[in-house]
Design an enzyme around this catalytic site. Sequence first.
Site, PDB file in Angstrom:
ATOM      1  N   LYS A  24       1.221  -1.986   2.693  1.00 21.14           N
ATOM      2  CA  LYS A  24       1.201  -3.005   3.263  1.00 21.14           C
ATOM      3  C   LYS A  24       0.906  -3.999   2.563  1.00 21.14           C
ATOM      4  CE  LYS A  24      -2.920  -3.071   4.222  1.00 21.14           C
ATOM      5  NZ  LYS A  24      -3.482  -4.811   4.387  1.00 21.14           N
TER       6      LYS A  24
ATOM      7  N   ALA B  52      -8.569  -0.833  -4.529  1.00 24.36           N
ATOM      8  CA  ALA B  52      -8.982  -1.886  -3.331  1.00 24.36           C
ATOM      9  C   ALA B  52      -8.127  -2.477  -3.929  1.00 24.36           C
ATOM     10  CB  ALA B  52     -10.057  -1.602  -4.421  1.00 24.36           C
TER      11      ALA B  52
ATOM     12  N   GLY C 262      -4.090   1.084   0.002  1.00 21.94           N
ATOM     13  CA  GLY C 262      -3.984   2.364  -0.519  1.00 21.94           C
ATOM     14  C   GLY C 262      -4.203   3.622  -0.466  1.00 21.94           C
ATOM     15  N   GLY C 263      -5.951   3.817   0.180  1.00 22.60           N
ATOM     16  CA  GLY C 263      -6.369   4.759   0.223  1.00 22.60           C
ATOM     17  C   GLY C 263      -6.119   5.559   1.446  1.00 22.60           C
TER      18      GLY C 263
ATOM     19  N   ASP D 230      -5.930   2.392   9.460  1.00 23.38           N
ATOM     20  CA  ASP D 230      -5.044   1.289   8.685  1.00 23.38           C
ATOM     21  C   ASP D 230      -3.981   2.011   9.009  1.00 23.38           C
ATOM     22  OD1 ASP D 230      -5.281  -1.564   8.200  1.00 23.38           O
ATOM     23  OD2 ASP D 230      -5.824  -1.237   6.209  1.00 23.38           O
TER      24      ASP D 230
END
Length: 298
Positions: A10, A97, A102-103, A137
Amino acid sequence: MSVTVRVPAKVNVQLAVGAPRPDGFHDLANVFLAVGLYDEVTVTPADALTVTCSGPDAAQVPLDTGNLAARAAIALAERHGIAPDVHIHISKDIPVAGGMAGGSADAAAALVACDALWTTGATRDELLAICAELGSDVPFSLVGGAALGIGRGEQLTPIDVGGTFHWVFAVADGGLSTPAVYREFDRLTAGTDVPAPKASPALLDALRTGSSTDVLAKALSNDLQPAALSLRPSLADTLAAGTGAGALAALVSGSGPTTAFLAADAEAARKIADTLRASGTCRTARVAVSPAPGATIV
């Protein structure tokens, strides 16, 4: 049997940040846009919960139960009385990071994959509730497309997007800690009147109509950018390099350190990416289009 889910990165085309709340979080007006850089998460039955990862920056991804994808599997399993005995493999292409969630994307993908593998029959609302428990997120990573997030960013209202937008993302060496960036935001704004965050009508209209990339470019904003630049001053050189190469707008993506550049079209995006790669101000540059679908079984 295994299930693989593809999930996008995103960019925050607007990130308006309010003053710190008593619980330590900040109210946000967070306009998310999913972009076509993807991780793929595969879950397979196993004797115990394990996590593996491949791809760029895989060495930076935790492989224990602190990994958000593992936490997603555990959360779904606990709700349905299932042992979370799966092997989760993350094929990583979203910067780690890097302010591109991503996480969080991996958590949403693992949740969808485990739901399918275990045939839990969880509703969309149940999955979104688990996502919100995992992180601010994560719900958007499940939904994709474009959305306005309020509260901590987890309360989503989908936004229709009327066109395709072209982006370049400059990947920095190393990461930035999101909590550290928020702490720096608090330090920089201490003693000032931080306004309540509100979504920009001009930005929302630009997304909905998709009629003018120039209009969207003028409406982009990120209240965390000064804090990210304070912690990583070299990002200013990256932003200048992309703007000098013809980007219509440049901003830090989320809490950084990835920087995002809006391009007029696909050819302009390629030229900006080539210039950034040669500039020495970033590790690499990636081209992507938006919007992109959320977590999807492949």
